[in-house]
Design a protein around this motif. Structure first.
Motif, PDB file in Angstrom:
ATOM      1  N   MET A 169      -0.277  -0.385  16.280  1.00 32.14           N
ATOM      2  CA  MET A 169      -0.891   0.896  15.979  1.00 32.14           C
ATOM      3  C   MET A 169      -2.383   0.660  15.802  1.00 32.14           C
ATOM      4  O   MET A 169      -2.787  -0.287  15.120  1.00 32.14           O
ATOM      5  N   MET A 170      -3.175   1.483  16.437  1.00 25.39           N
ATOM      6  CA  MET A 170      -4.632   1.329  16.423  1.00 25.39           C
ATOM      7  C   MET A 170      -5.040  -0.012  17.026  1.00 25.39           C
ATOM      8  O   MET A 170      -6.065  -0.585  16.673  1.00 25.39           O
ATOM      9  N   GLY A 171      -4.220  -0.537  17.962  1.00 31.23           N
ATOM     10  CA  GLY A 171      -4.521  -1.797  18.599  1.00 31.23           C
ATOM     11  C   GLY A 171      -4.263  -3.013  17.750  1.00 31.23           C
ATOM     12  O   GLY A 171      -4.569  -4.135  18.166  1.00 31.23           O
ATOM     13  N   LEU A 172      -3.679  -2.830  16.573  1.00 32.12           N
ATOM     14  CA  LEU A 172      -3.443  -3.934  15.642  1.00 32.12           C
ATOM     15  C   LEU A 172      -1.956  -4.158  15.452  1.00 32.12           C
ATOM     16  O   LEU A 172      -1.137  -3.248  15.632  1.00 32.12           O
ATOM     17  N   SER A 173      -1.614  -5.359  15.060  1.00 28.88           N
ATOM     18  CA  SER A 173      -0.223  -5.715  14.805  1.00 28.88           C
ATOM     19  C   SER A 173       0.410  -4.778  13.783  1.00 28.88           C
ATOM     20  O   SER A 173      -0.265  -4.219  12.914  1.00 28.88           O
ATOM     21  N   GLY A 174       1.717  -4.621  13.884  1.00 24.22           N
ATOM     22  CA  GLY A 174       2.435  -3.729  12.981  1.00 24.22           C
ATOM     23  C   GLY A 174       2.323  -4.108  11.525  1.00 24.22           C
ATOM     24  O   GLY A 174       2.577  -3.271  10.652  1.00 24.22           O
ATOM     25  N   ARG A 175       1.927  -5.345  11.229  1.00 18.93           N
ATOM     26  CA  ARG A 175       1.821  -5.739   9.822  1.00 18.93           C
ATOM     27  C   ARG A 175       0.674  -5.019   9.119  1.00 18.93           C
ATOM     28  O   ARG A 175       0.613  -4.983   7.885  1.00 18.93           O
ATOM     29  N   TYR A 176      -0.255  -4.444   9.888  1.00 20.70           N
ATOM     30  CA  TYR A 176      -1.364  -3.698   9.290  1.00 20.70           C
ATOM     31  C   TYR A 176      -1.053  -2.210   9.140  1.00 20.70           C
ATOM     32  O   TYR A 176      -1.895  -1.445   8.678  1.00 20.70           O
ATOM     33  N   THR A 177       0.132  -1.807   9.533  1.00 24.65           N
ATOM     34  CA  THR A 177       0.602  -0.438   9.339  1.00 24.65           C
ATOM     35  C   THR A 177       1.655  -0.444   8.241  1.00 24.65           C
ATOM     36  O   THR A 177       2.676  -1.125   8.360  1.00 24.65           O
ATOM     37  N   GLN A 178       1.411   0.279   7.184  1.00 24.28           N
ATOM     38  CA  GLN A 178       2.368   0.315   6.083  1.00 24.28           C
ATOM     39  C   GLN A 178       3.556   1.188   6.459  1.00 24.28           C
ATOM     40  O   GLN A 178       3.387   2.326   6.891  1.00 24.28           O
ATOM     41  N   LEU A 179       4.755   0.664   6.294  1.00 25.42           N
ATOM     42  CA  LEU A 179       5.965   1.422   6.558  1.00 25.42           C
ATOM     43  C   LEU A 179       6.625   1.781   5.242  1.00 25.42           C
ATOM     44  O   LEU A 179       6.739   0.937   4.334  1.00 25.42           O
ATOM     45  N   GLN A 180       7.058   3.016   5.143  1.00 24.01           N
ATOM     46  CA  GLN A 180       7.736   3.472   3.940  1.00 24.01           C
ATOM     47  C   GLN A 180       8.769   4.526   4.314  1.00 24.01           C
ATOM     48  O   GLN A 180       8.683   5.159   5.356  1.00 24.01           O
ATOM     49  N   PHE A 181       9.759   4.673   3.459  1.00 26.69           N
ATOM     50  CA  PHE A 181      10.721   5.760   3.626  1.00 26.69           C
ATOM     51  C   PHE A 181      10.661   6.631   2.383  1.00 26.69           C
ATOM     52  O   PHE A 181      10.729   6.147   1.261  1.00 26.69           O
ATOM     53  N   GLU A 182      10.436   7.915   2.619  1.00 24.45           N
ATOM     54  CA  GLU A 182      10.353   8.902   1.542  1.00 24.45           C
ATOM     55  C   GLU A 182       9.378   8.438   0.465  1.00 24.45           C
ATOM     56  O   GLU A 182       9.664   8.482  -0.730  1.00 24.45           O
ATOM     57  N   ASN A 183       8.212   7.940   0.916  1.00 14.86           N
ATOM     58  CA  ASN A 183       7.114   7.474   0.063  1.00 14.86           C
ATOM     59  C   ASN A 183       7.445   6.231  -0.744  1.00 14.86           C
ATOM     60  O   ASN A 183       6.795   5.951  -1.754  1.00 14.86           O
ATOM     61  N   ILE A 184       8.443   5.468  -0.308  1.00 16.04           N
ATOM     62  CA  ILE A 184       8.776   4.188  -0.935  1.00 16.04           C
ATOM     63  C   ILE A 184       8.436   3.077   0.056  1.00 16.04           C
ATOM     64  O   ILE A 184       9.051   2.983   1.120  1.00 16.04           O
ATOM     65  N   PRO A 185       7.451   2.220  -0.224  1.00 22.55           N
ATOM     66  CA  PRO A 185       7.092   1.151   0.710  1.00 22.55           C
ATOM     67  C   PRO A 185       8.256   0.179   0.924  1.00 22.55           C
ATOM     68  O   PRO A 185       8.960  -0.195  -0.016  1.00 22.55           O
ATOM     69  N   PHE A 186       8.463  -0.207   2.178  1.00 27.95           N
ATOM     70  CA  PHE A 186       9.468  -1.219   2.486  1.00 27.95           C
ATOM     71  C   PHE A 186       8.993  -2.011   3.710  1.00 27.95           C
ATOM     72  O   PHE A 186       7.889  -1.828   4.191  1.00 27.95           O
ATOM     73  N   MET A 187       9.798  -2.900   4.207  1.00 27.76           N
ATOM     74  CA  MET A 187       9.514  -3.741   5.362  1.00 27.76           C
ATOM     75  C   MET A 187       8.346  -4.688   5.079  1.00 27.76           C
ATOM     76  O   MET A 187       7.304  -4.659   5.737  1.00 27.76           O
ATOM     77  N   HIS A 188       8.521  -5.532   4.075  1.00 31.18           N
ATOM     78  CA  HIS A 188       7.554  -6.563   3.753  1.00 31.18           C
ATOM     79  C   HIS A 188       8.140  -7.932   4.095  1.00 31.18           C
ATOM     80  O   HIS A 188       9.352  -8.120   4.126  1.00 31.18           O
ATOM     81  N   ASN A 189       7.282  -8.897   4.312  1.00 28.58           N
ATOM     82  CA  ASN A 189       7.661 -10.296   4.468  1.00 28.58           C
ATOM     83  C   ASN A 189       8.807 -10.488   5.458  1.00 28.58           C
ATOM     84  O   ASN A 189       8.622 -10.364   6.654  1.00 28.58           O
ATOM     85  N   LEU A 190      10.029 -10.746   4.970  1.00 22.76           N
ATOM     86  CA  LEU A 190      11.135 -11.086   5.858  1.00 22.76           C
ATOM     87  C   LEU A 190      11.513  -9.938   6.779  1.00 22.76           C
ATOM     88  O   LEU A 190      12.055 -10.159   7.866  1.00 22.76           O
TER      89      LEU A 190
END
Length: 747
Positions: A169-190
């Motif tokens: 996203m924005m030409g950058l790896s997905g690790r620079y895009t914060q993913l969350q569900f229903e305003n709860i951050p998830f998808m970190h590290n592993l």
């Protein structure tokens, strides 16, 4: 006589400037097209008279004021789209207003004639909302496949042997895009490596894609953008939904979910997803599976409680993935029969507990307290030939937020506390021809934080100013300021501006897990520091008439500048991969423009163009980042028949040339094809609907574009020059799939 005339003129003048009026009515929420529910605490006021009222528990309001007509009655409520009523004369005292939720299900979208993909006009950020109607334009088997009809997020294969996918996203790896569900951050590290496949597409009610750093209430990790998922809610989910899918690749899936009400205040929903690949594919005859074999099983149960002044949700999700790829015949569990075969094994087990609690105040209808919490246990075991990773993550997150107004609803304040606990155990074992290394890189992060955000809502503009302070037990104090501004130039045109800082602690293994698919050793610098970036950008949006029909044109530009970055350097040497802190500059410039219109009724055209200038210092020089196309074009055609029984979708994406890593071959020469070809990807789907049943037939990569030799030195997978990381397009080629959907509405 002259006094009588003067008094008469004076009285008539008063009546011309104002009159005593009384406006009564009710405000309700739209539920399912058949019923409504009163909204308590909605704000109703006259724009010019600046007088208003707050709706009671039955949704009623009563305004008595001196006003000059005509005037505009404005109705607003939290989590609902506002509405207006122009009052030119008193037409009665029973105005009935219905507000629509900001995020609605696919059925509500259709009946309310809401767009499947649209920019949220009332949000000061640049947020694109994708509904279930948009997601069903493609097979949408999991989250990584939910962006096929979207130009903002790019999805591609991470390597040539694991089958995992990555987003940009924005030409950058997905690790620079914060993913969350229903305003709860998830998808970190592993979760970074394989987490996209752990979210079934049929569970998703809508997706919100935010460009830019976002707001401080979501945390400090959003650097280029934010993707928020809204799962199906227990109180508006189907009674039963079944989705079956099968493809010529040998992939089959089954999704089942449903929900029901339990008493007056409780509702529950359950979800089950199963997927399996049972067919070995090797279309290019290199001896390696084009797709890994294996199974995925995911289940979730969630509950919702609703009372007058109290809201609560709680849910549990578990998932297990067991896949194996690599050379044909490899079996991870039959150790004696796979000697000499290069294998890829992925075993990922995840358990998540999440919840929300909300408190309202009867005396103060504009204030509330919300608490969200999340706990995760994750085990990841991977094998890439003679490289192995075993990791365990225990994560906890809590965010408490108080929201209120300052004087009136034009001034809002959100303040809160957050807490992150992340315990990570990781062991990486490399047994390569020219490197034998055992790495243990465990760490525990404890991060308490404090944030506050002020929002001003004017007649034609919105300003959001926020800041947060977090104390990281390993990297001490971190300050994160962010700002968003939106101004309506006209009724149909607006501009948004954003600026903000982002901060994240990198995990050099899982952030770059696909690089385990090469036998080059990793040289990792000591004292890896957190990644820090600044993001600045703006967007322009215009609703206008094209051929006398509604059209939308948007354009945006974003610049991301890194203070520090974990740089993966493949330019320094062809004998190893260097990972370390940024020594130089690194930035991303992205321009995108989209247009959407209907040339004829029920036929929609979406087109987009994106230019990406992404560079970083590698090998001592400022170079274009690997695997990022400089140009991307996109066209989506969608048509629905008049009776809504048939729908047709066709999407063409063209990815421009991208720089590839320069790799040394077994004979000592270097690769010369270090720029990829231009890649066209064509996909389409036809859907036919019955009353409770629908069937669909589709194709992906219908031009059958595929890489002929995705793996370097495939004949010698344990040699020094084996490399399966130069993958920028499909390996399998054209894929044809078919499926069905069956649903029963709630009683």
């Amino acid at each position: 006589m002259k006094y009588i005339l003067f008094i008469t003129i004076f009285i008539l003048g008063l009546s011309a400037f104002g009159q005593k009026i009384s406006i009564q009515g009710s405000v309700n929420s739209y539920i399912d097209g058949k019923s409504t529910s009163p909204i308590f605490g909605a704000e109703v006021f006259l724009k010019n008279a600046k007088s208003g009222d707050i709706t009671d528990e039955k949704g009623n309001f009563n305004i008595k004021t001196d006003a000059q007509l005509p005037d505009t009655l404005i109705i607003r409520a939290s989590s609902y789209h506002p509405d207006t009523v122009v009052i030119s004369e008193l037409e009665g005292n029973n105005y009935k207003v219905t507000l629509y939720p900001e995020f609605v299900s696919d059925e509500v979208v259709i009946r309310a004639k809401r767009e499947n993909s649209s920019i949220l006009r009332l949000d000061p950020r640049n947020v694109e909302n994708l509904t279930q109607g948009e997601l069903r334009k493609a097979a949408c088997c999991n989250l990584s496949e939910s962006f096929e009809t979207n130009a903002t997020v790019d999805v591609g294969l991470a390597d040539g042997v694991s089958g995992s996918k990555r987003i940009q996203m924005m030409g950058l790896s997905g690790r620079y895009t914060q993913l969350q569900f229903e305003n709860i951050p998830f998808m970190h590290n592993l979760d970074q490596a394989f987490g996209l496949s752990s979210v079934p597409g049929t569970w998703i009610q809508s997706i919100q894609i935010t460009k830019g750093a976002g707001t401080v209430t979501n945390g400090y990790e959003s650097m280029a953008g934010l993707i928020n998922l809204e799962y199906m809610k227990p109180d508006n989910i189907e009674r039963l939904f079944v989705n079956g899918y099968g493809s010529i690749q040998g992939r089959v899936e089954l999704n089942i979910h449903g929900g029901k009400s339990v008493g007056d205040k409780w509702s529950t929903a359950w979800f089950v997803h199963g997927a399996s690949v049972m067919q070995e594919n090797d279309r290019n005859k290199d001896g390696f599976r084009d797709l890994p074999l294996g199974d995925v099983l995911i289940a979730m149960n969630r509950w919702k409680y609703t009372a007058e002044l109290f809201r609560a949700q709680v849910g549990l999700k578990v998932s297990h993935t067991d896949q194996q790829g690599g050379q044909i015949g490899f079996d991870r569990y039959a150790h004696q029969s796979n000697q000499g075969l290069y294998g890829v094994g992925i075993r990922n087990t995840n358990a998540e507990l999440f919840g929300k609690t909300g408190f309202l105040f009867k005396e103060d209808v504009f204030s509330s307290i919300g608490i969200v919490y999340y706990a995760k246990y994750n085990e990841l075991n991977t094998v890439f030939g003679n490289r192995a990773l075993n990791a365990v993550e225990r994560r906890g997150y809590m965010n408490t937020m108080y929201e209120t107004i300052l004087g009136n609803t034009n001034h809002k304040l959100k303040s809160g506390l957050s807490f992150v606990y992340d315990d990570l155990e990781q062991t990486m074992d490399d047994r390569l021809p020219n490197d034998t290394t055992l790495r243990n890189f465990d760490r525990t992060e404890i991060v308490p934080g404090l944030f506050s955000e002020y929002t001003y809502t004017g007649t034609r503009s919105i300003v959001v100013l926020g800041a947060r302070v977090d104390y990281h037990n390993l990297y001490e104090w971190q300050f994160t300021p962010r700002a968003n501004y939106k101004v309506d130039l006209t009724e149909n045109m607006d501009i948004r501006l954003t600026a903000g800082r982002g901060f994240r602690v990198s995990n050099y293994v899982t952030d770059n897990l696909s690089l385990m698919a090469t036998n080059l050793p990793w040289y990792v610098d000591n004292d890896i520091q957190p990644e820090v970036s600044w993001n600045f950008g703006g967007s322009w949006m215009w609703d206008f008439k094209l051929f006398d029909r509604k059209a939308t044109w948007t354009a945006d530009f974003y610049h991301t500048l890194f203070e520090n970055q974990l740089v993966v350097d493949r330019d320094e040497s062809s004998e190893y991969i260097r990972m370390g802190n940024l020594d130089g500059s690194s930035f991303s410039n992205v321009f995108q423009t989209d247009i959407k219109f209907e040339p004829i009724t029920r036929f929609e055209i979406k087109a987009a163009y994106k230019f990406l200038d992404v560079k970083s210092t590698t090998g001592g020089e400022l170079e274009t980042v690997l695997m990022v196309p400089k140009h991307r074009g996109f066209v989506n055609l969608a048509y629905e028949s008049r009776n809504r029984r048939w729908s047709y979708d066709l999407t063409l994406s063209v990815f421009g040339a991208q720089r590839l890593a320069k790799v040394k071959r077994p004979d000592g020469t270097f690769t010369e094809d270090n720029m990829s070809e231009v890649v066209p990807m064509l996909s389409g789907q036809i859907t036919h609907r019955f009353k409770h049943f629908e069937v669909y037939l589709g194709g992906e990569n219908m031009l059958d574009y595929r890489l002929k030799d995705p793996i370097i030195d495939a004949a010698n997978p344990f040699g020094e020059r084996f490399d399966a990381t130069r993958v920028y397009s499909s390996i399998y080629g054209v894929n044809v799939y078919a499926g069905f959907r069956f649903s029963l509405d709630k009683k």
